[in-house]
Design a protein around this motif. Structure first.
Motif: not given
Length: 509
Positions: A380-390, A395-405, A466-470
């Protein structure tokens, strides 16, 4: 304090009544139960659209520090209680988060319940949406308390009736913790009116802010009464233990609305009530609260690392993240406070994506246990990819929603309390472990001897939104910050004023 801007149309009342009326209709009109999910989705999308129209037509972003869309109706004038709605930039954002997530929860749970159970489940979801909107819009302390307690009702049934294994125990634990916090808050609510100016609108936040006169010793006790209830809801260590049990047993959509929105009532209340009404007590208690927040950050992360259950893991990560929010709120830094408010939105989006991904994985693997998987990236590569992105957003990777706050909270805190910020960085390091180690165990390794369907269209749509929002929050958080920064500016005035008052009192002695 600026006067609230009256609404030209009762937008907030319409949204609340639309959700509550839809819930009541599903519960009472039996034929409607056959189309429960379609009706619920339609109502939730209509609420989202109407809220967007309300903000576009009647909410002025340049006046985000002022209460807008204001409605005030007489309720129990003898007790000073009003039905008072209104939103500033911060509460507008939180209502937006709630009405954004509800349709996604409905879509994701489309086939999760039999027709007999679907009507009840979706009716409670709509009722919960009505309560969420009302809570973030409430401008009367007594009304806020009533809604704070009322919120327990739909959550109890959503957990206890529609959850999985251990649901009754989890529902009872949630109930007992919530009732304890509510009972202690009630003492504070009564005391606030006693020390306030009274009158038919004596519980209105604006009235209390202008006329509350509390002796210092009493202020600390009243502050604690509110803060304790909010700490349970947040949740903070050591009153967090109800959350992992609830997340492991509740339906995934219920957990998303609980952790993603309702738990934010804890941090929202700390800002909207504790800091505003009890500034001196907030300042005096800040160091102790920050110490508990740091323990929450590290403890939550360590418990997430040690957990084999993915649902409990996500709930423990939230305990850690709420520690960052609370630290930012009580740090006394404008940057950290703005970061904490942005963090509340980013966490709601990122945690929703993580819960959804875990749910979709558990449905395929028939277990939430990390040890039950291995090599699933090849299946399930898509499931794996979405788990990793979320997870990377968490963990606040730059470019995703958790970093700036997270950056704003840490940097703002570092300027005023460097030791606290340095200790909190331990949680940032541990976050990499509680996300990457489960990913490695679940998705990497030899291909398992099984065939499982990857993400379906409905699941792709939910996670894609949700990925677009992140990504949007990661690259362009300015619209949210523009709405919450005026609240931060007002709070800084309150903090400085209370500090000067305390210093003057000390010099007079």
């Amino acid at each position: 304090m600026q006067t609230a801007i009256e609404a030209t149309f009762p937008w907030l009342s319409v949204l609340i009544l639309l959700a509550a009326g839809g819930s009541l209709g599903l519960a009472l009109i039996k034929p409607a139960g056959r189309f429960a999910k379609q009706i619920t989705l339609g109502i939730s999308l209509l609420i989202l659209a109407l809220y967007a129209v309300a903000l576009l037509m009647d909410f002025a972003p340049q006046e985000a520090g002022v209460v807008q869309l204001s409605e005030t109706y007489t309720w129990i004038s003898q007790l000073g209680v009003s039905l008072a709605w209104g939103v500033n930039g911060f509460s507008a954002v939180m209502i937006g988060l709630a009405v954004f997530l509800v349709p996604l929860v409905i879509i994701a749970a489309w086939n999760d319940f039999t027709p007999e159970k679907a009507a009840g489940y979706f009716a409670w979801i709509l009722f919960l949406e009505a309560v969420m909107i009302a809570l973030f819009a409430a401008r009367d302390v007594f009304l806020f308390y009533i809604l704070f307690e009322l919120m327990i009702l739909p959550m109890y049934f959503l957990i206890g009736r529609y959850g999985g294994q251990g649901r009754k125990r989890a529902a009872m634990k949630f109930l007992l913790y919530s009732l304890l916090g509510g009972f202690i808050m009630l003492v504070g609510v009564i005391a606030v009116y006693f020390y306030g100016p009274g009158g038919p609108r004596g519980y209105m936040l604006d009235t209390l802010h202008a006329g509350l006169a509390i002796p210092p010793a009493a202020e600390m006790w009243i502050f604690f009464a509110f803060f304790f209830a909010f700490a349970i809801k947040a949740p903070m260590w050591p009153v967090h233990t109800w959350l992992p049990d609830t997340a492991a047993s509740a339906p995934t959509g219920t957990s998303i609305l609980l952790v993603g929105v309702l738990d934010k009532l804890g941090t929202y209340g700390m800002i909207a009530i504790c800091l505003q009404l009890f500034p001196v007590a907030s300042r005096k208690a800040a160091l102790i609260i920050i110490a508990f927040a740091i323990v929450s950050i590290i403890w939550g992360a360590l418990m997430a690392i040690s957990s084999d259950n993915l649902l409990r893991l996500v709930s423990y990560t939230s305990v850690s993240h709420f520690g960052f929010m609370v630290m930012g709120i009580f740090s006394g830094s404008a940057m950290a406070l703005s970061g904490a408010m942005l963090y509340m939105v980013a966490h709601g989006v990122g945690t929703a994506a993580l819960f959804f991904t875990v749910d979709f994985l558990a449905k395929r693997g028939e277990s939430p246990a990390i040890s039950a998987y291995g090599g699933w990236q090849r299946v399930t590569p898509l499931l794996a990819g979405t788990f990793l992105i979320a997870g990377l957003a968490t963990m606040a990777l730059p470019g995703l929603s958790g970093f700036i706050p997270e950056y704003l909270v840490l940097m703002g805190t570092f300027h005023v309390l460097p030791v606290a910020a340095i200790l909190a960085v331990i949680g940032v390091v541990l976050a990499a472990l509680y996300i990457l180690l489960p990913y490695q165990r679940i998705f990497t390794g030899p291909r398992p001897e099984l065939e499982k369907e990857d993400l379906r269209g409905r699941e792709k749509a939910v996670l894609g939104i949700l990925i677009a929002a992140m990504l949007g929050l990661g690259f362009y958080p300015a619209p949210i910050l523009d709405l919450v920064n005026p609240i931060t500016a007002q709070q800084q005035v309150v903090t400085v004023a209370s500090t000067n008052t305390a210093a003057l009192e000390g010099s007079n002695k």
